[in-house]
Design a protein around this motif. Structure first.
Motif, PDB file in Angstrom:
ATOM      1  N   PHE A 242      -7.465   6.282   4.388  1.00 24.76           N
ATOM      2  CA  PHE A 242      -6.603   6.142   3.217  1.00 24.76           C
ATOM      3  C   PHE A 242      -7.383   6.428   1.943  1.00 24.76           C
ATOM      4  CE2 PHE A 242      -3.820   3.038   0.596  1.00 24.76           C
ATOM      5  CZ  PHE A 242      -3.087   4.100   0.090  1.00 24.76           C
ATOM      6  N   ALA A 243      -8.650   5.985   1.894  1.00 26.59           N
ATOM      7  CA  ALA A 243      -9.492   6.229   0.718  1.00 26.59           C
ATOM      8  C   ALA A 243      -9.673   7.727   0.490  1.00 26.59           C
ATOM      9  CB  ALA A 243     -10.838   5.548   0.887  1.00 26.59           C
ATOM     10  N   LYS A 244      -9.904   8.469   1.568  1.00 24.62           N
ATOM     11  CA  LYS A 244     -10.067   9.916   1.453  1.00 24.62           C
ATOM     12  C   LYS A 244      -8.765  10.588   1.021  1.00 24.62           C
ATOM     13  CE  LYS A 244     -13.893  10.419   4.717  1.00 24.62           C
ATOM     14  NZ  LYS A 244     -14.326  10.972   6.027  1.00 24.62           N
ATOM     15  N   GLU A 245      -7.652  10.098   1.539  1.00 27.39           N
ATOM     16  CA  GLU A 245      -6.354  10.647   1.150  1.00 27.39           C
ATOM     17  C   GLU A 245      -6.100  10.412  -0.343  1.00 27.39           C
ATOM     18  OE1 GLU A 245      -3.472   8.818   3.647  1.00 27.39           O
ATOM     19  OE2 GLU A 245      -4.112   9.891   5.461  1.00 27.39           O
ATOM     20  N   LYS A 251      -7.484  14.494  -6.838  1.00 29.62           N
ATOM     21  CA  LYS A 251      -8.058  15.818  -7.082  1.00 29.62           C
ATOM     22  C   LYS A 251      -6.978  16.885  -7.271  1.00 29.62           C
ATOM     23  CE  LYS A 251     -11.711  16.931  -4.575  1.00 29.62           C
ATOM     24  NZ  LYS A 251     -12.634  17.028  -3.406  1.00 29.62           N
ATOM     25  N   GLN A 252      -5.844  16.707  -6.597  1.00 36.28           N
ATOM     26  CA  GLN A 252      -4.739  17.644  -6.753  1.00 36.28           C
ATOM     27  C   GLN A 252      -4.078  17.541  -8.123  1.00 36.28           C
ATOM     28  OE1 GLN A 252      -2.030  16.887  -3.522  1.00 36.28           O
ATOM     29  NE2 GLN A 252      -3.562  17.340  -1.947  1.00 36.28           N
ATOM     30  N   GLU A 253      -4.100  16.336  -8.687  1.00 38.93           N
ATOM     31  CA  GLU A 253      -3.350  16.066  -9.916  1.00 38.93           C
ATOM     32  C   GLU A 253      -4.217  16.060 -11.176  1.00 38.93           C
ATOM     33  OE1 GLU A 253      -0.079  15.526 -10.084  1.00 38.93           O
ATOM     34  OE2 GLU A 253       0.484  15.318  -7.982  1.00 38.93           O
ATOM     35  N   CYS A 254      -5.533  15.855 -11.019  1.00 39.33           N
ATOM     36  CA  CYS A 254      -6.393  15.649 -12.186  1.00 39.33           C
ATOM     37  C   CYS A 254      -7.599  16.576 -12.140  1.00 39.33           C
ATOM     38  CB  CYS A 254      -6.874  14.194 -12.236  1.00 39.33           C
ATOM     39  SG  CYS A 254      -5.546  12.970 -12.245  1.00 39.33           S
ATOM     40  N   GLN A 255      -8.315  16.668 -13.269  1.00 40.99           N
ATOM     41  CA  GLN A 255      -9.512  17.501 -13.365  1.00 40.99           C
ATOM     42  C   GLN A 255     -10.731  16.698 -12.907  1.00 40.99           C
ATOM     43  OE1 GLN A 255      -9.322  20.767 -14.191  1.00 40.99           O
ATOM     44  NE2 GLN A 255      -7.101  20.425 -14.240  1.00 40.99           N
ATOM     45  N   VAL A 256     -10.972  16.690 -11.611  1.00 38.42           N
ATOM     46  CA  VAL A 256     -12.045  15.878 -11.037  1.00 38.42           C
ATOM     47  C   VAL A 256     -13.344  16.670 -10.990  1.00 38.42           C
ATOM     48  CG1 VAL A 256     -12.847  14.653  -8.975  1.00 38.42           C
ATOM     49  CG2 VAL A 256     -10.444  14.499  -9.683  1.00 38.42           C
ATOM     50  N   GLU A 257     -14.373  16.133 -11.628  1.00 39.98           N
ATOM     51  CA  GLU A 257     -15.673  16.794 -11.662  1.00 39.98           C
ATOM     52  C   GLU A 257     -16.547  16.380 -10.483  1.00 39.98           C
ATOM     53  OE1 GLU A 257     -19.259  16.603 -14.789  1.00 39.98           O
ATOM     54  OE2 GLU A 257     -17.489  17.663 -15.525  1.00 39.98           O
ATOM     55  N   SER A 258     -16.439  15.113 -10.053  1.00 40.25           N
ATOM     56  CA  SER A 258     -17.188  14.641  -8.889  1.00 40.25           C
ATOM     57  C   SER A 258     -16.416  13.508  -8.228  1.00 40.25           C
ATOM     58  CB  SER A 258     -18.585  14.157  -9.287  1.00 40.25           C
ATOM     59  OG  SER A 258     -18.501  12.942 -10.017  1.00 40.25           O
ATOM     60  N   ASP A 259     -16.651  13.334  -6.923  1.00 44.77           N
ATOM     61  CA  ASP A 259     -15.959  12.261  -6.207  1.00 44.77           C
ATOM     62  C   ASP A 259     -16.861  11.666  -5.141  1.00 44.77           C
ATOM     63  OD1 ASP A 259     -15.002  13.580  -3.360  1.00 44.77           O
ATOM     64  OD2 ASP A 259     -15.009  15.058  -4.980  1.00 44.77           O
ATOM     65  N   VAL A 260     -16.652  10.384  -4.867  1.00 43.73           N
ATOM     66  CA  VAL A 260     -17.439   9.633  -3.884  1.00 43.73           C
ATOM     67  C   VAL A 260     -16.496   8.720  -3.107  1.00 43.73           C
ATOM     68  CG1 VAL A 260     -19.233   7.871  -3.574  1.00 43.73           C
ATOM     69  CG2 VAL A 260     -19.539   9.642  -5.291  1.00 43.73           C
ATOM     70  N   VAL A 261     -16.748   8.585  -1.814  1.00 46.82           N
ATOM     71  CA  VAL A 261     -16.058   7.576  -1.008  1.00 46.82           C
ATOM     72  C   VAL A 261     -17.111   6.590  -0.537  1.00 46.82           C
ATOM     73  CG1 VAL A 261     -14.727   7.106   1.077  1.00 46.82           C
ATOM     74  CG2 VAL A 261     -14.249   9.166  -0.255  1.00 46.82           C
ATOM     75  N   THR A 262     -16.871   5.305  -0.732  1.00 44.72           N
ATOM     76  CA  THR A 262     -17.851   4.286  -0.378  1.00 44.72           C
ATOM     77  C   THR A 262     -17.163   3.059   0.210  1.00 44.72           C
ATOM     78  OG1 THR A 262     -19.729   2.996  -1.221  1.00 44.72           O
ATOM     79  CG2 THR A 262     -17.835   3.264  -2.687  1.00 44.72           C
ATOM     80  N   SER A 263     -17.950   2.220   0.870  1.00 41.71           N
ATOM     81  CA  SER A 263     -17.415   0.997   1.485  1.00 41.71           C
ATOM     82  C   SER A 263     -17.466  -0.168   0.510  1.00 41.71           C
ATOM     83  CB  SER A 263     -18.221   0.642   2.740  1.00 41.71           C
ATOM     84  OG  SER A 263     -18.097   1.629   3.726  1.00 41.71           O
ATOM     85  N   ILE A 264     -16.451  -1.005   0.552  1.00 43.93           N
ATOM     86  CA  ILE A 264     -16.464  -2.252  -0.213  1.00 43.93           C
ATOM     87  C   ILE A 264     -17.354  -3.237   0.528  1.00 43.93           C
ATOM     88  CG2 ILE A 264     -15.079  -4.235  -0.943  1.00 43.93           C
ATOM     89  CD1 ILE A 264     -12.748  -2.324  -1.385  1.00 43.93           C
ATOM     90  N   GLY A 265     -18.353  -3.746  -0.157  1.00 44.85           N
ATOM     91  CA  GLY A 265     -19.303  -4.658   0.468  1.00 44.85           C
ATOM     92  C   GLY A 265     -18.736  -6.050   0.706  1.00 44.85           C
ATOM     93  N   ALA A 266     -19.578  -6.908   1.248  1.00 44.04           N
ATOM     94  CA  ALA A 266     -19.142  -8.227   1.688  1.00 44.04           C
ATOM     95  C   ALA A 266     -18.647  -9.118   0.550  1.00 44.04           C
ATOM     96  CB  ALA A 266     -20.278  -8.917   2.434  1.00 44.04           C
ATOM     97  N   VAL A 267     -19.298  -9.059  -0.599  1.00 42.54           N
ATOM     98  CA  VAL A 267     -18.919  -9.964  -1.691  1.00 42.54           C
ATOM     99  C   VAL A 267     -17.531  -9.633  -2.235  1.00 42.54           C
ATOM    100  CG1 VAL A 267     -19.446 -10.658  -4.065  1.00 42.54           C
ATOM    101  CG2 VAL A 267     -21.248 -10.615  -2.345  1.00 42.54           C
ATOM    102  N   ILE A 268     -17.302  -8.380  -2.591  1.00 43.55           N
ATOM    103  CA  ILE A 268     -15.970  -7.990  -3.056  1.00 43.55           C
ATOM    104  C   ILE A 268     -14.970  -8.130  -1.913  1.00 43.55           C
ATOM    105  CG2 ILE A 268     -14.559  -6.127  -4.004  1.00 43.55           C
ATOM    106  CD1 ILE A 268     -16.534  -7.216  -6.002  1.00 43.55           C
ATOM    107  N   GLY A 269     -15.385  -7.769  -0.692  1.00 45.71           N
ATOM    108  CA  GLY A 269     -14.509  -7.868   0.470  1.00 45.71           C
ATOM    109  C   GLY A 269     -14.036  -9.281   0.753  1.00 45.71           C
ATOM    110  N   ALA A 270     -14.873 -10.264   0.443  1.00 50.26           N
ATOM    111  CA  ALA A 270     -14.490 -11.653   0.659  1.00 50.26           C
ATOM    112  C   ALA A 270     -13.331 -12.069  -0.234  1.00 50.26           C
ATOM    113  CB  ALA A 270     -15.688 -12.564   0.408  1.00 50.26           C
ATOM    114  N   HIS A 271     -13.149 -11.356  -1.335  1.00 51.94           N
ATOM    115  CA  HIS A 271     -12.089 -11.717  -2.284  1.00 51.94           C
ATOM    116  C   HIS A 271     -10.835 -10.851  -2.154  1.00 51.94           C
ATOM    117  CE1 HIS A 271     -14.494 -14.625  -4.519  1.00 51.94           C
ATOM    118  NE2 HIS A 271     -15.506 -13.816  -4.323  1.00 51.94           N
ATOM    119  N   VAL A 272     -10.987  -9.650  -1.596  1.00 54.82           N
ATOM    120  CA  VAL A 272      -9.812  -8.766  -1.498  1.00 54.82           C
ATOM    121  C   VAL A 272      -9.336  -8.550  -0.068  1.00 54.82           C
ATOM    122  CG1 VAL A 272     -10.318  -7.590  -3.661  1.00 54.82           C
ATOM    123  CG2 VAL A 272     -11.227  -6.658  -1.515  1.00 54.82           C
ATOM    124  N   GLY A 273     -10.240  -8.707   0.917  1.00 54.71           N
ATOM    125  CA  GLY A 273      -9.852  -8.625   2.313  1.00 54.71           C
ATOM    126  C   GLY A 273      -9.844  -7.223   2.892  1.00 54.71           C
TER     127      GLY A 273
END
Length: 287
Positions: A242-245, A251-273
């Protein structure tokens, strides 16, 4: 090596290869499952191991910030390594005491090292976008004035939107009431969260289903940035596809110069699930 160094914390969710490329120092927050079971985010507990443990143990852990002593040790090591100025950029002070710990450590070293402690007023890779851009400039030995000017732009222009898969974690962490969590689940409402200018979580909007939620987020991004080139990053908690989608839609709608996909770590993950996906954006620098 540059005499300007960049420090952040593990809630920035910066991929290790980016941290290594731009010489970013990352101090971990702590994830606590019990009085006898505590881990350092991203050091002794990876994001994948965290979500496996979360599912297996059915326990929502607590989190805590690094101590001032940990920050002081890191700052001293950077000084020994030749640092003259340190930009220490951290999770919103409205969400954690990490900024306060860094500020205390700075006070203990104020006569020895120029330490700039920055409240990003952001979370997850919204911090990462700011930190990565600053670290790139430092790595390229840009003048201090350039970093100061760019930091002001970044803290002003960076935005993040979160799509949570379940309201359970928000409810248990006190972000929303129990009745709202139950109602949202029944109606299959997809809440869109963001961070205010003060760095507090607030409900930006809601949509019936993920497709409408993504369309609403893209609309908001286009309203804010228009045709300006932007850097973007998608963070996810066991929801990489879903993150890649989402990245591709932006990127289709905006002028994107760079992009990254990353994992949500444990601390933020503990609050958002698990299942959560966020999209972070900032305006690219004018070349």
């Amino acid at each position: 090596m540059s005499t300007i160094r960049i420090v952040t914390d593990s809630t920035a969710d910066i991929p290790k290869e980016i941290a290594e490329k731009w010489n970013i120092d990352v101090i971990p927050l702590n994830v606590v499952f019990s009085e006898t079971e505590s881990y350092e985010d991203g050091v002794t507990l990876s994001s994948s191991a965290f979500y496996e443990k979360l599912e297996r143990d059915d326990v929502i852990p607590t989190t805590s910030q690094p101590t001032p002593h940990q920050f002081e040790q890191l700052y001293r090591s950077l000084q020994s390594d030749g640092a003259e100025v340190v930009f220490s950029i951290h999770l919103s002070s409205k969400l954690s005491g990490t900024y306060q710990s860094a500020t205390i450590a700075r006070a203990n070293l104020e006569d020895e090292l120029d330490i700039r402690v920055i409240d990003s007023r952001q979370a997850s890779y919204a911090i990462g976008l700011i930190v990565s851009e600053m670290a790139r400039l430092a790595y390229e030995n840009k003048p201090l004035a350039d970093l100061e000017a760019r930091l002001e732009e970044l803290t002003h222009d960076t935005t993040v939107y979160f799509l949570v898969d379940t309201l359970q974690f928000l409810q248990k962490n006190g972000r929303i009431g129990k009745a709202s969590a139950i109602l949202g689940s029944l109606l299959k409402v997809k809440p869109i969260l963001s961070l205010s200018k003060e760095g507090e979580v607030y409900p930006f909007d809601k949509a019936r289903g993920p497709k409408k939620a993504v369309s609403r987020i893209i609309e908001a991004i286009k309203d804010q940035y228009g045709d300006s080139p932007i850097h973007i990053g998608a963070s996810h908690a066991l929801n990489e596809e879903f993150a890649k989608e989402l990245i591709e839609r932006v990127k289709q709608e905006c002028q994107v110069e760079s992009d990254v996909v990353t994992s949500i770590g444990a601390v933020i993950g503990a609050h958002v699930g698990p299942g959560t996906v966020s999209i972070s954006c900032t305006k690219a620098s004018v070349k």
